[in-house]
Motif scaffolding. Structure first.
Motif, PDB file in Angstrom:
ATOM      1  N   ILE A 198       0.838  -1.202   0.000  1.00 55.25           N
ATOM      2  CA  ILE A 198       0.000   0.000   0.000  1.00 55.25           C
ATOM      3  C   ILE A 198       0.870   1.249   0.000  1.00 55.25           C
ATOM      4  O   ILE A 198       0.633   2.207  -0.747  1.00 55.25           O
ATOM      5  N   LEU A 199       1.902   1.256   0.851  1.00 55.32           N
ATOM      6  CA  LEU A 199       2.815   2.401   0.901  1.00 55.32           C
ATOM      7  C   LEU A 199       3.467   2.630  -0.461  1.00 55.32           C
ATOM      8  O   LEU A 199       3.559   3.776  -0.924  1.00 55.32           O
ATOM      9  N   VAL A 254      10.272   7.473   6.148  1.00 56.33           N
ATOM     10  CA  VAL A 254      10.707   6.552   5.089  1.00 56.33           C
ATOM     11  C   VAL A 254      11.797   7.224   4.246  1.00 56.33           C
ATOM     12  O   VAL A 254      11.567   8.273   3.634  1.00 56.33           O
ATOM     13  N   ASN A 255      12.969   6.607   4.227  1.00 51.67           N
ATOM     14  CA  ASN A 255      14.125   7.215   3.552  1.00 51.67           C
ATOM     15  C   ASN A 255      14.807   6.281   2.556  1.00 51.67           C
ATOM     16  O   ASN A 255      15.909   6.562   2.090  1.00 51.67           O
ATOM     17  N   ARG A 256      14.151   5.145   2.244  1.00 53.95           N
ATOM     18  CA  ARG A 256      14.718   4.212   1.264  1.00 53.95           C
ATOM     19  C   ARG A 256      13.592   3.377   0.675  1.00 53.95           C
ATOM     20  O   ARG A 256      12.441   3.429   1.134  1.00 53.95           O
ATOM     21  N   GLU A 257      13.928   2.618  -0.349  1.00 57.18           N
ATOM     22  CA  GLU A 257      12.929   1.779  -1.018  1.00 57.18           C
ATOM     23  C   GLU A 257      12.735   0.471  -0.248  1.00 57.18           C
ATOM     24  O   GLU A 257      13.673  -0.067   0.349  1.00 57.18           O
ATOM     25  N   PHE A 258      11.515  -0.035  -0.291  1.00 58.18           N
ATOM     26  CA  PHE A 258      11.189  -1.317   0.328  1.00 58.18           C
ATOM     27  C   PHE A 258      10.436  -2.183  -0.674  1.00 58.18           C
ATOM     28  O   PHE A 258       9.563  -1.687  -1.407  1.00 58.18           O
ATOM     29  N   ASN A 259      10.751  -3.464  -0.704  1.00 60.06           N
ATOM     30  CA  ASN A 259       9.970  -4.403  -1.506  1.00 60.06           C
ATOM     31  C   ASN A 259       8.612  -4.616  -0.853  1.00 60.06           C
ATOM     32  O   ASN A 259       8.434  -4.395   0.359  1.00 60.06           O
ATOM     33  N   ASP A 307       7.183  -7.163   0.121  1.00 60.42           N
ATOM     34  CA  ASP A 307       7.137  -8.153   1.199  1.00 60.42           C
ATOM     35  C   ASP A 307       8.061  -7.804   2.366  1.00 60.42           C
ATOM     36  O   ASP A 307       8.236  -8.589   3.286  1.00 60.42           O
ATOM     37  N   GLU A 308       8.643  -6.607   2.360  1.00 60.03           N
ATOM     38  CA  GLU A 308       9.486  -6.165   3.468  1.00 60.03           C
ATOM     39  C   GLU A 308       8.649  -5.414   4.502  1.00 60.03           C
ATOM     40  O   GLU A 308       7.707  -4.701   4.166  1.00 60.03           O
ATOM     41  N   ALA A 309       9.016  -5.583   5.765  1.00 63.53           N
ATOM     42  CA  ALA A 309       8.338  -4.854   6.844  1.00 63.53           C
ATOM     43  C   ALA A 309       8.991  -3.496   7.053  1.00 63.53           C
ATOM     44  O   ALA A 309      10.202  -3.353   6.925  1.00 63.53           O
ATOM     45  N   LEU A 310       8.180  -2.507   7.389  1.00 66.96           N
ATOM     46  CA  LEU A 310       8.696  -1.167   7.675  1.00 66.96           C
ATOM     47  C   LEU A 310       9.192  -1.086   9.112  1.00 66.96           C
ATOM     48  O   LEU A 310       8.583  -1.666  10.025  1.00 66.96           O
ATOM     49  N   PRO A 311      10.263  -0.349   9.362  1.00 68.70           N
ATOM     50  CA  PRO A 311      10.680  -0.101  10.742  1.00 68.70           C
ATOM     51  C   PRO A 311       9.684   0.813  11.451  1.00 68.70           C
ATOM     52  O   PRO A 311       8.930   1.559  10.812  1.00 68.70           O
ATOM     53  N   ILE A 312       9.697   0.749  12.777  1.00 66.93           N
ATOM     54  CA  ILE A 312       8.970   1.766  13.558  1.00 66.93           C
ATOM     55  C   ILE A 312       9.956   2.805  14.074  1.00 66.93           C
ATOM     56  O   ILE A 312       9.583   3.716  14.802  1.00 66.93           O
ATOM     57  N   GLY A 313      11.224   2.647  13.677  1.00 64.40           N
ATOM     58  CA  GLY A 313      12.198   3.730  13.830  1.00 64.40           C
ATOM     59  C   GLY A 313      12.849   3.851  15.185  1.00 64.40           C
ATOM     60  O   GLY A 313      13.309   2.878  15.774  1.00 64.40           O
ATOM     61  N   ASN A 314      12.831   5.075  15.701  1.00 62.09           N
ATOM     62  CA  ASN A 314      13.484   5.386  16.974  1.00 62.09           C
ATOM     63  C   ASN A 314      12.591   6.281  17.816  1.00 62.09           C
ATOM     64  O   ASN A 314      11.570   6.787  17.343  1.00 62.09           O
TER      65      ASN A 314
END
Length: 505
Positions: free
Chosen positions: A281-282, A312-317, A319-326
Motif C-alpha cells: 500500500i505504501l 521513510v528514507n529508502r525503497e522497500f519491496n 514483502d518487506e516490513a517497515l521499521p517503527i524507527g526510533n
C-alpha cells in the motif's frame, strides 16, 4: 505553557481570523472557536465548581465536539468523548466508572442520552455554545491549574470486558504536540485532513498540533472513506496537505487504485499509525506522490499517541516490513527481556517507554495501572515510572526498531514461536491480495488466514506463499471474504474475524 488552554490562547493571538476547523457544512476561525469554547467552559462551571472532574461528551465527530472538549478544559475539568454508535450498555459501564455529574450532548443525540443510566446534568450544546462568558471565573480556574492535571480520558477495550480509561495530562499533550510540530514542520500553513474519530488516540495529533501551530484541520466525514472519489476530491478542493490515517484507510484508496484517476497534488506529508502498514500500500502511494514525506508512527494510547517514528528514507519491496524507527524527542524507549534486563543488540524484547508522553495511569484501576506502569527495573536509585507496551520489538542492522508482534499475538505452532504479523506481511505482498489477517485456532492448532481480493483462490495463495514462508508458517485454513471487517477506529477487527470463523466451523 502549563496547559492546553495556553496553546489555544497563543494561536488565537497570532491567527485570530484564520480558519481553524472546517467540516462540510461549517467552519470557524480561531477567535470564533475560542469564544465558543469559553462559553461552554463558563456553562460547565455553573454546574460543577470543583475542578478536575470528568465531563462526558456525547456528540458526533464535529466542530461542536471539539469546542465541547476545549470548553471542558477551560472549566478546569477533563473530558471523555464517547462513540455515539457504541452500545448503550458499554456507555453505561463508562458512566458508572466515571461517576460524572455532567454530560454534554446535542439535539441529534439527545434521545440517546435519555436512554442512559445517568442522573446528572445533561447540557445541550445548542443551549450553552453562545452563553455569556465569565472571564473572571475562567481566569480564577486557570490560575489553579497545573500541567499534570488530567486533560482527557480515552477508554479502550479491557481484557476482562471492562473498558480501561487512560488518563492523559496536559503535560503529556503539550510534550507530544511540541514534538509533532517540530518533527513534521507543522505550521500555520498546514491543512490537516482528519480521518480518525476523536475517541481514538490518533486524533490527538491532528487536534493539538493544530491548536499549537495555528494550522487548519478539515474534519473528513467517515462516509467519505466508502467513496474514494469523493474523499480524494475533498482533499483536492480543500488543498489538504497533511494526512494522518490508519493504514486501512490508505489501503481503501490503494486497493481501488483511486490515485490513478484523482491525484491530490497538494499532499506533502502522509503519516500513518494504529496498525502495521502493508508495504504494498505504501509503495502505491509513493509511486503516485513521490515527493511527499511518508512516516510510520508507533505508539499506544498510554503514551498520549506515539513514542517512536520512522521517516521513510529508502525503497522497500512489497514483502518487506517497515521499521517503527526510533524514539521521539523528549521520549525514551527501553527493550526488556523476559528477565526484565535490557535486551542485547538484535535480541527481541518488550518495548517500554519513559518520559513526559506517559499517561497518568488507568482511571480507578490501581491494579491494572500497577501492572503496566512500573518502576524502571534498570533504575534503582530513585522513582521512575515506565510503561510496558506489551509489544515485542528488536533493532535491525540500521539501528531502527522493528515491530515483531504483541506479546499475546505470538503463537507456539509445531514447536516454533511464530509472529502472525510476519505471515500477514508475506501474504499481503502477493499479487491480487487487497487485505489479509491471521488468527490462531488453539483447539485444532491451525493458522487461519482471512483474505480479500479478486481472481484468487486458496490453492493459488498457498502456492505463492510457499515461496516466501517456511512450511510451519503456512496457513492451515484459508477463508476468502468479500470485505475485511474494521472496527470504529478503522483498524482490522480481529474479534469479528474470530466470530466469523466460529460461525463457519
Amino acid at each position: 505553557m502549563k496547559n492546553i488552554v495556553d496553546m489555544l490562547k497563543k494561536s488565537v493571538t497570532l491567527n485570530s481570523n484564520k480558519c481553524m476547523f472546517k467540516e462540510p457544512n461549517r467552519e470557524v476561525t480561531y477567535q470564533e472557536f475560542d469564544t465558543e469554547a469559553k462559553s461552554i467552559g463558563t456553562s460547565i462551571y455553573a454546574h460543577i465548581q470543583n475542578r478536575n472532574q470528568p465531563v462526558v461528551i456525547l456528540i458526533d465527530k464535529s466542530i461542536s465536539a471539539l469546542s465541547s472538549m476545549i470548553g471542558t478544559l477551560y472549566s478546569g475539568n477533563y473530558y471523555t468523548i464517547l462513540d455515539v454508535k457504541m452500545p448503550v450498555d458499554r456507555i453505561n459501564l463508562i458512566l458508572d466508572t466515571l461517576e460524572t455529574k455532567i454530560l454534554i450532548t446535542d439535539k441529534k443525540n439527545y434521545k440517546l442520552a435519555e436512554k442512559l443510566n445517568f442522573s446528572g446534568n445533561v447540557l445541550l450544546y445548542e443551549d450553552i455554545c453562545d452563553n455569556e462568558i465569565d472571564e473572571k471565573i475562567l481566569n480564577n480556574v486557570y490560575r489553579k491549574m497545573i500541567d499534570t492535571d488530567p486533560a482527557y480520558i480515552l477508554f479502550t477495550s479491557g481484557s476482562t470486558g471492562m473498558p480501561k480509561g487512560t488518563v492523559v495530562s496536559h503535560r503529556g499533550v503539550i510534550s507530544y504536540a511540541t514534538w509533532v510540530c517540530e518533527t513534521f514542520d507543522i505550521t500555520e500553513k498546514t491543512i490537516f485532513g482528519n480521518q480518525t474519530p476523536f475517541y481514538f488516540s490518533m486524533s490527538v495529533l491532528d487536534i493539538f498540533a493544530t491548536l499549537m501551530s495555528g494550522a487548519t484541520l478539515y474534519i473528513l466525514p467517515k462516509m467519505y472513506f466508502s467513496f474514494p472519489a469523493k474523499l480524494l476530491n475533498c482533499l483536492v478542493e480543500n488543498k489538504i496537505n497533511t494526512i494522518y490515517w490508519v493504514p486501512s484507510a490508505l489501503g481503501i484508496v490503494a486497493n481501488l487504485r483511486a490515485l490513478d484517476a484523482i491525484l491530490p497534488v497538494n499532499i506533502e506529508k502522509v503519516l500513518f499509525a494504529g496498525e502495521v502498514m502493508p508495504t504494498k500500500i505504501l509503495n502505491y502511494w509513493r509511486s503516485k506522490l513521490p515527493n511527499a514525506m511518508y512516516a510510520n508512527l508507533y505508539g499506544p494510547t498510554e503514551v498520549t499517541d506515539i513514542c517512536t517514528y520512522y521517516v521513510v528514507n529508502r525503497e522497500f519491496n512489497d514483502d518487506e516490513a517497515l521499521p517503527i524507527g526510533n524514539a521521539c524527542n523528549n521520549c525514551d524507549v527501553i527493550l526488556l527481556n523476559e528477565r526484565d534486563e535490557e535486551a542485547a543488540i538484535g535480541e527481541p524484547g518488550e518495548l517500554c517507554v519513559r518520559g513526559s508522553f506517559l499517561a497518568n495511569g488507568y482511571y480507578k484501576q490501581k491494579e491494572k495501572t500497577a501492572e503496566a506502569f512500573i518502576q524502571n527495573p534498570l533504575q534503582k536509585n530513585y522513582p521512575e515510572v515506565i510503561y510496558r507496551t506489551g509489544d515485542i520489538v528488536k533493532y535491525n542492522s540500521y539501528g531502527e526498531l522493528m515491530y515483531l508482534s504483541r506479546k499475546d499475538f505470538q503463537i507456539k505452532h509445531m514447536g516454533y514461536r511464530i509472529e502472525l504479523g510476519e505471515i500477514e506481511n508475506a501474504i499481503f505482498a502477493l499479487e491480487g491480495i487487497d487485505s489479509c489477517a491471521c488468527i490462531y485456532d488453539e483447539v485444532h492448532r491451525w493458522i487461519v488466514l482471512f483474505y480479500q481480493g479478486k481472481d484468487l483462490d486458496d490453492s493459488m495463495i498457498l502456492t505463492e506463499a510457499k515461496k516466501k514462508l517456511p512450511n510451519y508458517m503456512l496457513p492451515n485454513k484459508m477463508m476468502k471474504i468479500k470485505r475485511m471487517p474494521h472496527n470504529a477506529n478503522g483498524k482490522i477487527d480481529r474479534k469479528a474475524l474470530k466470530a466469523l470463523y466460529k460461525e463457519e466451523k
